[in-house]
Design an enzyme around this catalytic site. Structure first.
Site, PDB file in Angstrom:
ATOM      1  N   TRP A 115      11.861   8.861   3.256  1.00 57.75           N
ATOM      2  CA  TRP A 115      12.476   9.351   4.371  1.00 57.75           C
ATOM      3  C   TRP A 115      13.857   9.357   4.020  1.00 57.75           C
ATOM      4  O   TRP A 115      14.533  10.370   4.386  1.00 57.75           O
ATOM      5  CB  TRP A 115      12.152   8.466   5.597  1.00 57.75           C
ATOM      6  CG  TRP A 115      12.311   9.028   6.916  1.00 57.75           C
ATOM      7  CD1 TRP A 115      12.766  10.350   7.183  1.00 57.75           C
ATOM      8  CD2 TRP A 115      12.022   8.514   8.190  1.00 57.75           C
ATOM      9  NE1 TRP A 115      12.773  10.772   8.533  1.00 57.75           N
ATOM     10  CE2 TRP A 115      12.342   9.369   9.171  1.00 57.75           C
ATOM     11  CE3 TRP A 115      11.479   7.249   8.637  1.00 57.75           C
ATOM     12  CZ2 TRP A 115      12.223   9.452  10.530  1.00 57.75           C
ATOM     13  CZ3 TRP A 115      11.416   7.154   9.926  1.00 57.75           C
ATOM     14  CH2 TRP A 115      11.750   8.080  10.914  1.00 57.75           C
TER      15      TRP A 115
ATOM     16  N   GLY B  15      10.784   3.066   4.140  1.00 57.58           N
ATOM     17  CA  GLY B  15      11.479   4.229   4.383  1.00 57.58           C
ATOM     18  C   GLY B  15      12.267   4.741   3.322  1.00 57.58           C
ATOM     19  O   GLY B  15      12.987   5.688   3.367  1.00 57.58           O
TER      20      GLY B  15
ATOM     21  N   HIS C 269      14.112   0.452  -5.927  1.00 55.83           N
ATOM     22  CA  HIS C 269      13.636  -0.471  -5.100  1.00 55.83           C
ATOM     23  C   HIS C 269      14.227  -1.896  -5.441  1.00 55.83           C
ATOM     24  O   HIS C 269      13.837  -2.782  -5.006  1.00 55.83           O
ATOM     25  CB  HIS C 269      12.051  -0.651  -5.194  1.00 55.83           C
ATOM     26  CG  HIS C 269      11.059   0.423  -4.569  1.00 55.83           C
ATOM     27  ND1 HIS C 269      11.468   0.816  -3.338  1.00 55.83           N
ATOM     28  CD2 HIS C 269      10.280   1.173  -4.948  1.00 55.83           C
ATOM     29  CE1 HIS C 269      10.436   1.607  -2.847  1.00 55.83           C
ATOM     30  NE2 HIS C 269       9.813   2.037  -3.979  1.00 55.83           N
TER      31      HIS C 269
ATOM     32  N   ARG D  23      12.920  -2.424   7.997  1.00 57.30           N
ATOM     33  CA  ARG D  23      11.889  -2.067   8.594  1.00 57.30           C
ATOM     34  C   ARG D  23      11.504  -3.396   9.086  1.00 57.30           C
ATOM     35  O   ARG D  23      11.631  -4.380   8.597  1.00 57.30           O
ATOM     36  CB  ARG D  23      11.040  -1.298   8.009  1.00 57.30           C
ATOM     37  CG  ARG D  23       9.656  -0.717   8.740  1.00 57.30           C
ATOM     38  CD  ARG D  23       8.757   0.243   8.116  1.00 57.30           C
ATOM     39  NE  ARG D  23       7.919   0.699   8.828  1.00 57.30           N
ATOM     40  CZ  ARG D  23       6.949   1.404   8.377  1.00 57.30           C
ATOM     41  NH1 ARG D  23       6.573   1.469   6.873  1.00 57.30           N
ATOM     42  NH2 ARG D  23       5.756   2.116   9.424  1.00 57.30           N
TER      43      ARG D  23
ATOM     44  N   ALA E  61       4.022  -4.847   6.018  1.00 58.14           N
ATOM     45  CA  ALA E  61       2.850  -5.351   5.609  1.00 58.14           C
ATOM     46  C   ALA E  61       1.700  -4.285   5.756  1.00 58.14           C
ATOM     47  O   ALA E  61       0.524  -4.137   5.050  1.00 58.14           O
ATOM     48  CB  ALA E  61       2.426  -6.646   6.356  1.00 58.14           C
TER      49      ALA E  61
ATOM     50  N   PRO F 110       9.224  -6.310   9.106  1.00 54.92           N
ATOM     51  CA  PRO F 110       8.367  -6.791   7.979  1.00 54.92           C
ATOM     52  C   PRO F 110       6.531  -6.522   8.299  1.00 54.92           C
ATOM     53  O   PRO F 110       5.827  -6.382   7.514  1.00 54.92           O
ATOM     54  CB  PRO F 110       8.603  -8.115   7.514  1.00 54.92           C
ATOM     55  CG  PRO F 110      10.203  -8.115   8.159  1.00 54.92           C
ATOM     56  CD  PRO F 110      10.246  -7.170   9.195  1.00 54.92           C
ATOM     57  N   ARG F 111       6.431  -6.812   9.519  1.00 55.39           N
ATOM     58  CA  ARG F 111       4.798  -6.724   9.739  1.00 55.39           C
ATOM     59  C   ARG F 111       4.384  -5.394   9.571  1.00 55.39           C
ATOM     60  O   ARG F 111       3.314  -5.192   9.581  1.00 55.39           O
ATOM     61  CB  ARG F 111       4.765  -7.175  11.331  1.00 55.39           C
ATOM     62  CG  ARG F 111       5.137  -8.685  11.669  1.00 55.39           C
ATOM     63  CD  ARG F 111       5.498  -9.134  12.911  1.00 55.39           C
ATOM     64  NE  ARG F 111       6.588  -8.364  13.474  1.00 55.39           N
ATOM     65  CZ  ARG F 111       7.090  -8.728  14.795  1.00 55.39           C
ATOM     66  NH1 ARG F 111       6.372  -9.391  15.410  1.00 55.39           N
ATOM     67  NH2 ARG F 111       8.225  -8.132  15.194  1.00 55.39           N
ATOM     68  N   ASP F 112       5.331  -4.485  10.112  1.00 53.39           N
ATOM     69  CA  ASP F 112       4.796  -3.064   9.714  1.00 53.39           C
ATOM     70  C   ASP F 112       5.058  -2.514   8.164  1.00 53.39           C
ATOM     71  O   ASP F 112       3.987  -1.936   7.821  1.00 53.39           O
ATOM     72  CB  ASP F 112       5.796  -1.957  10.302  1.00 53.39           C
ATOM     73  CG  ASP F 112       5.597  -1.792  12.005  1.00 53.39           C
ATOM     74  OD1 ASP F 112       4.548  -2.028  12.446  1.00 53.39           O
ATOM     75  OD2 ASP F 112       6.578  -1.930  12.749  1.00 53.39           O
TER      76      ASP F 112
END
Length: 294
Positions: A40, A37, A92, A111, A117, A113-115
């Site tokens: 965002w 994000g 980052h 967020r 990925a 972590p699966r999203d």
């Protein structure tokens, strides 16, 4: 944030580019792992700082990525030096790799972590390899070590990220989680932004000390919605003016969460949970998956 600073040099970034950076006491540093994000959060902060839904320049010009190695550091610093509005700086790099500076606010977004990925799988497929090769020829190789090729199967790409990159993302967020009571750190979550964007933007404004006239809130919140940002992809995608993406619009492919359920089997999910449990305590795992804990 205690010294000595950690050093991070992976892929496109080098945290040593922060060495000697002249902070202003009201600077805002958006520090998030990739695909959590970042854009965002940059947009929210820029909208609050500028105060109108129409930004005066592309987001990457207003909020440059300081430690990205593909632009000369002198050029990035000159861009920031010329800015007369409150600065929003992208990175980052985890907080332990950033200089500590009085008055500076560090914004971190977490967020599931699966999203991350799934989003990273689509993101890497959208990068223009020929442009990156040309830029790395000038900046020098990424020096990430030998990495196996990316599988063509989306599920296998997600599993590869879980095995190779999960630790890095979790470390960044775990470090921020440990500092969540620090007055200079604002810890947000992608799920909370999705559920209650208006409320989260008011929270950020309060933490930044930005006073927004009540009549302005509806248009600022609307400008930070995923749908509105997708329509303005040419202005908002983090292309850095270098042509990094094959299609800027694909950067805003989807703002939804839970897409990993379409890819991972029960065995895959069990493997992920074991990996995550080895890296994080239970309270952090709950926050990573659900938000609402900071």
């Amino acid at each position: 944030m205690a010294a000595p600073r950690a050093r991070y040099r992976t892929g496109l970034t080098d945290s040593s580019r922060w060495d000697g950076f002249a902070f202003r006491p009201d600077d805002i540093v958006v520090s998030t792992p990739s695909k959590c994000g970042t854009t965002w959060a940059q947009m929210i902060c820029a909208l609050l700082v500028i105060g109108t839904p129409e930004l005066p320049a592309p987001l990457t010009a207003l909020s440059p990525w300081l430690d990205m190695r593909l632009r000369p550091i002198e050029e990035v610093r000159a861009t920031l030096d010329r800015q007369t509005h409150r600065r929003v700086i992208k990175t980052h790099t985890p907080l332990d790799g950033l200089p500590a500076a009085p008055g500076v606010t560090y914004v971190v977004v977490g967020r599931d972590p699966r999203d991350v990925a799934v989003s990273m799988s689509h993101h890497r497929a959208n990068l223009d390899g020929s442009v990156l090769a040309r830029l790395f020829a000038v900046a020098g190789p990424a020096q990430e070590g030998t990495r196996p090729p990316r599988p063509s199967d989306p599920r296998l790409r997600v599993l590869q990220w879980i095995d190779q990159d999960l630790r890095e993302t979790v470390w960044h967020l775990a470090d921020a989680w440990s500092r969540r009571d620090d007055s200079q750190v604002v810890l947000l979550h992608y799920a909370d932004l999705s559920r209650n964007l208006a409320g989260q933007m008011r929270l950020v404004a309060a933490r930044l000390g930005v006073d927004v006239p009540e009549s302005r809130w509806p248009e600022l919140v609307r400008a930070a919605t995923f749908g509105d940002m997708r329509q303005r992809a040419g202005q908002l995608a983090p292309d850095e003016g270098l042509g990094l993406f094959s299609d800027n619009g694909r950067f805003f492919r989807s703002g939804s969460s839970g897409q990993w359920r379409q890819l991972l089997t029960e065995a895959d999910e069990a493997h992920y949970q074991r990996r995550l449990a080895a890296l994080t305590p239970a309270d952090l795992r709950h926050w990573l998956h659900h938000g609402g804990g900071a």
